[in-house]
Design an enzyme around this catalytic site. Structure first.
Site, PDB file in Angstrom:
ATOM      1  N   ASN A   1       0.809  -1.219   0.000  1.00 28.12           N
ATOM      2  CA  ASN A   1       0.000   0.000   0.000  1.00 28.12           C
ATOM      3  C   ASN A   1       0.841   1.268   0.000  1.00 28.12           C
ATOM      4  O   ASN A   1       0.369   2.315  -0.429  1.00 28.12           O
ATOM      5  CB  ASN A   1      -0.921  -0.006   1.227  1.00 28.12           C
ATOM      6  CG  ASN A   1      -1.619   1.321   1.425  1.00 28.12           C
ATOM      7  OD1 ASN A   1      -2.523   1.689   0.691  1.00 28.12           O
ATOM      8  ND2 ASN A   1      -1.157   2.071   2.428  1.00 28.12           N
TER       9      ASN A   1
ATOM     10  N   TYR B   1       3.462   9.545 -10.876  1.00 22.17           N
ATOM     11  CA  TYR B   1       2.509   8.713 -10.131  1.00 22.17           C
ATOM     12  C   TYR B   1       1.784   7.743 -11.065  1.00 22.17           C
ATOM     13  O   TYR B   1       1.680   6.546 -10.793  1.00 22.17           O
ATOM     14  CB  TYR B   1       1.504   9.617  -9.415  1.00 22.17           C
ATOM     15  CG  TYR B   1       0.530   8.874  -8.530  1.00 22.17           C
ATOM     16  CD1 TYR B   1       0.907   8.422  -7.275  1.00 22.17           C
ATOM     17  CD2 TYR B   1      -0.781   8.634  -8.953  1.00 22.17           C
ATOM     18  CE1 TYR B   1       0.017   7.746  -6.458  1.00 22.17           C
ATOM     19  CE2 TYR B   1      -1.678   7.967  -8.146  1.00 22.17           C
ATOM     20  CZ  TYR B   1      -1.280   7.517  -6.901  1.00 22.17           C
ATOM     21  OH  TYR B   1      -2.161   6.840  -6.101  1.00 22.17           O
TER      22      TYR B   1
END
Length: 258
Positions: free
Chosen positions: A95, A163
């Site tokens: 995560n 990203y």
């Protein structure tokens, strides 16, 4: 015992980036289900506080280990401690991750690009690599890996090249891990999250740049919904796998032209 008949009580789950936001919500949901959760992240104070709070809320012990997933030596030490303290790993939730400055692509520095790649992609690869080694040799053999892909794994926002590139790459890592883990009872899936309320999405209520150049407020969802989705994925028997799953705010500008 999950609805699928799998007893997860006492099984070991490692959640990277587990001290805040989505990671904390996932950790809490897993702990409430009976998993023995280990939080990891870079800030010991944040991890310690989160572990104590989650343990108090769920009534189950929660551990923490500080580590930087982008640093190979730090990841190696993390998994050495997992092996020494627990002897196995049943679930890895990759995560941990960071965003990039919302500036035009040509203004992104090499340093920022490298930092985003290290946190979002290299970290997931290193943790997966160590998890594979442990899951292959432990008895009973196998385990599960769940990667946080984000809806940016398929659709970018403006000014998000670092990203978005890493999240697209996470999809490739998920599929390769699913394939390579198949002979060893290692299942790997990906959860793509759209606008779960966290530090990263706090600015969305004030307005976010859209693809057409407008700035618009976007809805968010409670990250607890993400936690429950991961609980479902993690609670399946190892002969079943959710390869990809999307949890998002219903009215966010994702499906369609937006």
């Amino acid at each position: 015992m999950t609805k699928s008949g799998v007893d997860v009580r006492g099984k070991i789950a490692l959640v990277t980036g587990g001290g805040t936001g989505v990671g904390r919500a996932v950790s809490k949901a897993l702990s409430a289900e009976g998993w023995r959760v280990v939080l990891s992240g870079r800030r010991a104070d944040v991890l310690g506080k989160a572990a104590a709070e989650i343990s108090g809320e769920t009534g189950h012990d929660v551990s923490w280990i500080a580590a930087d997933v982008g640093d190979p030596q730090s990841v190696s030490a993390l998994f050495d401690q997992i092996r020494e303290e627990f002897g196995r790993l049943d679930l890895l939730v990759n995560n941990a991750g960071i965003g990039n400055s919302p500036v035009p692509l040509e203004e992104i520095s090499y340093e920022e690009w490298s930092n985003v790649v290290a946190a979002n992609l290299t970290g997931a690869f290193l943790c997966t690599q160590h998890a594979f080694r442990l899951m292959k040799e432990q008895s009973p053999r196998g385990g599960r890996i769940v990667n946080n892909g984000s809806i940016s794994a398929t659709t970018p926002r403006p000014n998000s090249a670092p990203y978005t590139a890493t999240k697209h790459a996470i999809t490739g890592l998920t599929k390769s891990s699913s394939l390579d883990g198949r002979p060893f009872d290692i299942a790997c899936g990906q959860i793509d999250i759209g606008n779960a309320a966290s530090e990263m999405t706090a600015k969305m209520s004030a307005g976010v740049l859209q693809a057409n150049g407008d700035v618009a407020s976007e809805p968010t969802i409670d990250p607890a919904h993400v936690g429950q989705a991961v609980v479902y994925m993690a609670g399946l028997p190892l002969d079943a796998n959710v390869l990809t799953l999307t949890v998002m705010a219903t009215t966010m500008p994702f499906v369609g032209r937006g």
